[in-house]
Design a protein around this motif. Structure first.
Motif, PDB file in Angstrom:
ATOM      1  N   ALA A 173      -0.825 -11.630   4.107  1.00 37.00           N
ATOM      2  CA  ALA A 173      -1.070 -10.419   4.897  1.00 37.00           C
ATOM      3  C   ALA A 173      -0.526  -9.176   4.190  1.00 37.00           C
ATOM      4  O   ALA A 173      -1.156  -8.107   4.221  1.00 37.00           O
ATOM      5  N   PHE A 174       0.648  -9.306   3.562  1.00 39.57           N
ATOM      6  CA  PHE A 174       1.224  -8.180   2.827  1.00 39.57           C
ATOM      7  C   PHE A 174       0.328  -7.806   1.649  1.00 39.57           C
ATOM      8  O   PHE A 174       0.089  -6.616   1.386  1.00 39.57           O
ATOM      9  N   ASP A 194      -2.906  -8.329   1.391  1.00 35.38           N
ATOM     10  CA  ASP A 194      -4.116  -7.694   1.921  1.00 35.38           C
ATOM     11  C   ASP A 194      -3.861  -6.233   2.290  1.00 35.38           C
ATOM     12  O   ASP A 194      -4.729  -5.369   2.114  1.00 35.38           O
ATOM     13  N   ARG A 195      -2.664  -5.955   2.797  1.00 37.99           N
ATOM     14  CA  ARG A 195      -2.345  -4.600   3.244  1.00 37.99           C
ATOM     15  C   ARG A 195      -2.102  -3.643   2.086  1.00 37.99           C
ATOM     16  O   ARG A 195      -2.588  -2.492   2.096  1.00 37.99           O
ATOM     17  N   TYR A 196      -1.353  -4.082   1.083  1.00 33.46           N
ATOM     18  CA  TYR A 196      -0.933  -3.174   0.025  1.00 33.46           C
ATOM     19  C   TYR A 196      -1.673  -3.369  -1.302  1.00 33.46           C
ATOM     20  O   TYR A 196      -1.689  -2.447  -2.130  1.00 33.46           O
ATOM     21  N   SER A 199      -5.014  -4.674  -1.686  1.00 26.14           N
ATOM     22  CA  SER A 199      -6.408  -5.061  -1.427  1.00 26.14           C
ATOM     23  C   SER A 199      -7.318  -4.734  -2.611  1.00 26.14           C
ATOM     24  O   SER A 199      -8.345  -5.397  -2.821  1.00 26.14           O
ATOM     25  N   GLY A 245       7.082 -10.681   5.786  1.00 23.85           N
ATOM     26  CA  GLY A 245       6.132  -9.634   5.438  1.00 23.85           C
ATOM     27  C   GLY A 245       6.733  -8.253   5.283  1.00 23.85           C
ATOM     28  O   GLY A 245       6.016  -7.254   5.293  1.00 23.85           O
ATOM     29  N   ARG A 259       3.469   2.132  -3.787  1.00 17.01           N
ATOM     30  CA  ARG A 259       3.463   2.239  -2.326  1.00 17.01           C
ATOM     31  C   ARG A 259       4.100   1.036  -1.633  1.00 17.01           C
ATOM     32  O   ARG A 259       4.729   1.178  -0.586  1.00 17.01           O
ATOM     33  N   ALA A 260       3.940  -0.153  -2.206  1.00 19.02           N
ATOM     34  CA  ALA A 260       4.334  -1.384  -1.519  1.00 19.02           C
ATOM     35  C   ALA A 260       5.850  -1.557  -1.515  1.00 19.02           C
ATOM     36  O   ALA A 260       6.477  -1.586  -2.587  1.00 19.02           O
TER      37      ALA A 260
END
Length: 297
Positions: free
Chosen positions: A174-175, A177-179, A181, A236, A191-192
């Motif tokens: 999930a992390f 996919d969020r940061y 992708s 996460g 950013r992450a």
């Protein structure tokens, strides 16, 4: 000058316990008696051995005398069977002080200590520090041995290579996919949020430089625990570097994924130990080397 080992033992007890009162209790004497022993030794040597405070701290000479006492006790422990005494008959358990980095302590090091099997006559006191700093604990006479990444010789010690602890950069799906992708790139890494153990932990920054040639400037979460850091990654909160041994099951079950599977980092480790003709240290060194051969790269 003949050394007064009862007085040096008083200094060591205060340093170990942090106060004169607790040091006296550990020796079964009164605070007044332990104070007299320390004061008498300081007067004979013409130097302060303990900085009185909360906690009490040794001076450089005080630390040197405590280290000397540790070495004498270790040799006496090995000599006890020849004198017809078992370890249980000794005045006090022999304490082995070892500096080790947190990631080794959380992976391969416990198996080494189990194989060493200190028994009832030996207790361990482990000092946790970054692998870049554990050798300094030896140089400061705080420990008898250290797991370190420093191959430089330490006076009065011998160093041998153990192998490498391998690290992977990972996060939850999930992390990612969020940061990430659009892939793991310099912009996404800026950013992450990422995890760091402490100010000496440069693993994530080293990985980012080697992977993308950029400095790591993203938000940092500081978690000074190997397992705690992993728990935060699993929750996460951020991405981070973990020993392969620690995250292998999480990777195989897809609870975690590697940011870039082709890029793993190795940290070379060394065993540096006091150069004493002591059977206990030889047994410990053998156990450390065998565990490292089995578990490190």
């Amino acid at each position: 000058m003949m050394l007064d080992y009862a007085s040096i033992a008083a200094v060591a007890a205060i340093v170990r316990e942090g106060t004169f009162e607790r040091g006296a209790a550990s020796l079964g004497i009164t605070p007044s008696a332990i104070s007299q022993r320390v004061r008498g030794l300081e007067e004979r040597l013409g130097a302060i051995l303990i900085v009185r405070g909360q906690p009490c701290e040794p001076t450089e000479l005080g630390r040197t005398l405590c280290a000397h006492l540790d070495r004498v006790r270790l040799l006496e422990h090995d000599l006890a069977p020849s004198l017809g005494r078992g370890a249980a008959e000794a005045d006090a358990p022999m304490t082995l002080r070892i500096a080790v980095n947190a990631d080794s302590l959380s992976t391969w090091f416990p198996a080494a200590i189990a194989a060493f099997d200190p028994g009832s006559g030996i207790t361990l006191e482990l000092t946790l520090d970054d692998e870049t700093r554990t050798a300094d604990r030896l140089r400061a006479n705080e420990v008898l041995a250290a797991v370190t990444d420093d191959p430089e010789p330490v006076q009065g010690c011998k160093t041998s290579a153990l192998g490498a602890l391998r690290y992977v950069a990972c996060a939850t799906p999930a992390f990612v996919d969020r940061y990430f992708s659009d892939g793991v790139n310099a912009e996404a890494l800026a950013r992450a949020p990422h995890m760091r153990f402490d100010r000496h932990d440069t693993m994530q920054a080293r990985w980012t430089r080697e992977a993308h040639g950029v400095d790591l400037t993203s938000p940092i979460h500081w978690v000074p625990s190997t397992h705690g850091l992993l728990d935060f990654i699993l929750a996460g909160v951020g991405w981070g570097m973990n020993p392969v041994q620690l995250v292998a099951d999480h990777l195989s079950s897809a609870r975690l994924v590697e940011l870039q599977p082709a890029l793993r980092l190795d940290v070379k480790l060394y065993w540096t130990v006091a150069r004493l003709h002591a059977a206990t240290l030889r047994r410990l060194t053998t156990a450390i080397r065998e565990a490292a051969t089995s578990d490190l790269q």
